[in-house]
Write a protein that holds these residues in place. Structure first.
Motif, PDB file in Angstrom:
ATOM      1  N   ARG A 127       7.251  -4.722   7.506  1.00  0.00           N
ATOM      2  CA  ARG A 127       6.283  -4.634   6.428  1.00  0.00           C
ATOM      3  C   ARG A 127       6.625  -5.192   5.179  1.00  0.00           C
ATOM      4  NH1 ARG A 127       6.073   0.571   8.412  1.00  0.00           N
ATOM      5  NH2 ARG A 127       6.773   1.417   6.778  1.00  0.00           N
ATOM      6  N   GLY A 135       0.416   4.465  -0.254  1.00  0.00           N
ATOM      7  CA  GLY A 135      -0.102   5.523   0.526  1.00  0.00           C
ATOM      8  C   GLY A 135       0.390   5.209   2.142  1.00  0.00           C
ATOM      9  N   ARG A 136       0.093   3.976   2.570  1.00  0.00           N
ATOM     10  CA  ARG A 136       0.551   3.593   3.863  1.00  0.00           C
ATOM     11  C   ARG A 136       2.001   3.761   4.084  1.00  0.00           C
ATOM     12  NH1 ARG A 136       0.200  -2.195   6.879  1.00  0.00           N
ATOM     13  NH2 ARG A 136       1.692  -2.416   5.446  1.00  0.00           N
ATOM     14  N   GLU A 137       2.873   3.408   3.051  1.00  0.00           N
ATOM     15  CA  GLU A 137       4.301   3.404   3.234  1.00  0.00           C
ATOM     16  C   GLU A 137       4.625   5.152   3.437  1.00  0.00           C
ATOM     17  OE1 GLU A 137       6.554   1.295   3.527  1.00  0.00           O
ATOM     18  OE2 GLU A 137       4.746  -0.023   3.978  1.00  0.00           O
ATOM     19  N   GLU A 176       2.719   7.679   4.306  1.00  0.00           N
ATOM     20  CA  GLU A 176       2.425   7.987   5.565  1.00  0.00           C
ATOM     21  C   GLU A 176       3.493   7.722   6.729  1.00  0.00           C
ATOM     22  OE1 GLU A 176       0.341  10.191   6.670  1.00  0.00           O
ATOM     23  OE2 GLU A 176       0.007  10.373   4.593  1.00  0.00           O
ATOM     24  N   ALA A 177       3.922   6.412   6.813  1.00  0.00           N
ATOM     25  CA  ALA A 177       5.060   5.962   7.590  1.00  0.00           C
ATOM     26  C   ALA A 177       6.161   6.640   7.514  1.00  0.00           C
ATOM     27  CB  ALA A 177       5.293   4.412   7.422  1.00  0.00           C
ATOM     28  N   ASP A 194       0.918  -1.059  -0.071  1.00  0.00           N
ATOM     29  CA  ASP A 194       0.147  -0.026   0.008  1.00  0.00           C
ATOM     30  C   ASP A 194       1.105   1.131  -0.071  1.00  0.00           C
ATOM     31  OD1 ASP A 194      -1.776   1.842   0.438  1.00  0.00           O
ATOM     32  OD2 ASP A 194      -3.010   1.152   1.919  1.00  0.00           O
ATOM     33  N   GLU A 216       5.661  10.213   8.867  1.00  0.00           N
ATOM     34  CA  GLU A 216       5.600  10.163  10.505  1.00  0.00           C
ATOM     35  C   GLU A 216       7.323  10.147  10.808  1.00  0.00           C
ATOM     36  OE1 GLU A 216       3.288  10.826  12.391  1.00  0.00           O
ATOM     37  OE2 GLU A 216       4.578  10.091  14.263  1.00  0.00           O
ATOM     38  N   SER A 242       9.789  -0.775   8.813  1.00  0.00           N
ATOM     39  CA  SER A 242       9.753  -0.643   7.520  1.00  0.00           C
ATOM     40  C   SER A 242      10.160  -2.195   7.013  1.00  0.00           C
ATOM     41  CB  SER A 242      10.766   0.148   6.599  1.00  0.00           C
ATOM     42  OG  SER A 242      10.844   0.211   5.581  1.00  0.00           O
TER      43      SER A 242
END
Lengths: 221, 221
Positions: A209, A170-172, A174-175, A168, A178, A206
DNA sequence: CATCCCCAAGATGTGTACATCATGGGGCGT
DNA sequence: ACGCCCCATGATGTACACATCTTGGGGATG
């Protein structure tokens, strides 16, 4: 232009193409074609390819060609495990002082992250990730540690990019944002130890995931 | 012989000569003379010298020559500081299992140390130190860590050898024997973490002794 | 039709001539 | 006599021709 400057340009260009997946693993880098593209003979091209081979990014096979290497799961795990330790060390071993320009640059990277989140793109993500990595490199006071860290980062960067494209995105992103925000905050309070810990934590997360998307970890593709 | 095997032979030979001070810092390594000595043309010699240059052991200057580099005090300190950390990590990050052959080899090294103490010699000391380093390398389960450790060891080995020749050689050999004995003991109890700590401690102590003999630390020579 | 052999093609590795560059010493001018 | 300039010298950097090696495909053979 001097010989060494040309060498560096060629090296950076080819390393960039490999790590941005312009040349995915398995691609054959013909010495003759690269030579004609850059307007030089095979000799300086071979000099650069030899360096890339020493760093493990390509592998020259006599009679076959110079191929971009792949990274298996074990090696990837080893490199990430070591990068975790080195990231932490970069916060504790003679870090450079945090100047105002460092804080400004950190804010700039966070701002770039916001733009990236509005228009998610794997290649732009990879470029910003490299810019952020370069930023963290310049916080390291120990040159030997910086050199080793850079070597390891570029050794697996292409595999990271290849894999997150399947995750994903988008999720990466976002991480990643952050992490940059947390690092910027720690820098603002001048706590380099915290910066190292934050980076280590995010490298670890990272990789966790990443593992889920690695070939062999899923029954079906 | 294959091309890669020849490259490795040439590389090991030249690296050995540099680190054993056959070619002290500042020595000019003529491509033509090396080529004639090894019975090849300049091309494969240049391939090896390029690798040595990438690793910081030599520096090629256009129109001047390829010179063996020196290492200043700051860089030496940075490399030793990092080597300390990596030695400790090699004991905690996925070490290899301690087999009987490992214990035998450790005992063999201790025995070699005894022979060395009876006939102290700087060059023999350097060779045994390299053999011991190679032994510790084979205890590391993380290949990336091993590669980085080797790179850093050879980066400063020649400076270490040059400096201990000015120190009390007998005392340095005794300290080295003590390290090998302690490591052999820790290996016998299968405690790799202790091995890492012991090695770290001795790298630290070795550097502290080194500093005292470094140029600039004494008012008169 | 399947299989094996052989070699043509193309790739990297090597040898060599030439280009480019840094340096030190001799000669000219003052 | 001193100092500056120039270039001969020898080194690394580059280009190119050739050597060596791997691979895949075509054709002879069973």
């Amino acid at each position: 232009m001097s010989a060494e400057a040309r060498h560096q340009r060629l090296y950076s260009e080819l390393r960039g193409r490999i790590c941005l997946l312009d040349y995915p693993p398995g691609t054959k880098l013909g010495e003759e074609s690269l030579a004609s593209e850059f307007g030089v003979s095979r000799t300086p091209v071979r000099r650069v390819l030899a360096r890339l081979a020493d760093e493990g990014l390509v592998e020259a096979r006599h009679g076959v060609g110079t191929l971009v290497t792949d990274v298996d799961a074990r090696e990837l795990g080893e490199v990430y495990a070591l990068r975790e330790e080195l990231a932490q060390l970069s916060g504790t071993m003679t870090p450079r002082p945090v100047t105002q320009s460092v804080l400004d640059e950190a804010r700039g990277l966070v701002a770039e992250g916001e733009r990236l989140a509005e228009a998610p793109d794997a290649r732009a993500f990879a470029r910003l990730n490299m810019a952020y990595f370069d930023f963290t490199q310049r916080l390291i006071g120990n040159e030997a540690l910086a050199e080793v860290s850079e070597r390891l980062y570029f050794r697996t960067a292409r595999i990271w990019l290849k894999t997150i494209s399947a995750l994903d995105l988008g999720r990466e992103i976002e991480a990643f944002r952050e992490e940059m925000r947390q690092v910027a905050g720690a820098l603002a309070s001048g706590d380099m130890t915290a910066v190292g810990m934050i980076r280590r934590a995010h490298i670890s997360m990272s990789f966790h995931r990443l593992k889920a998307a690695l070939p062999g970890s899923r029954p079906a593709n």
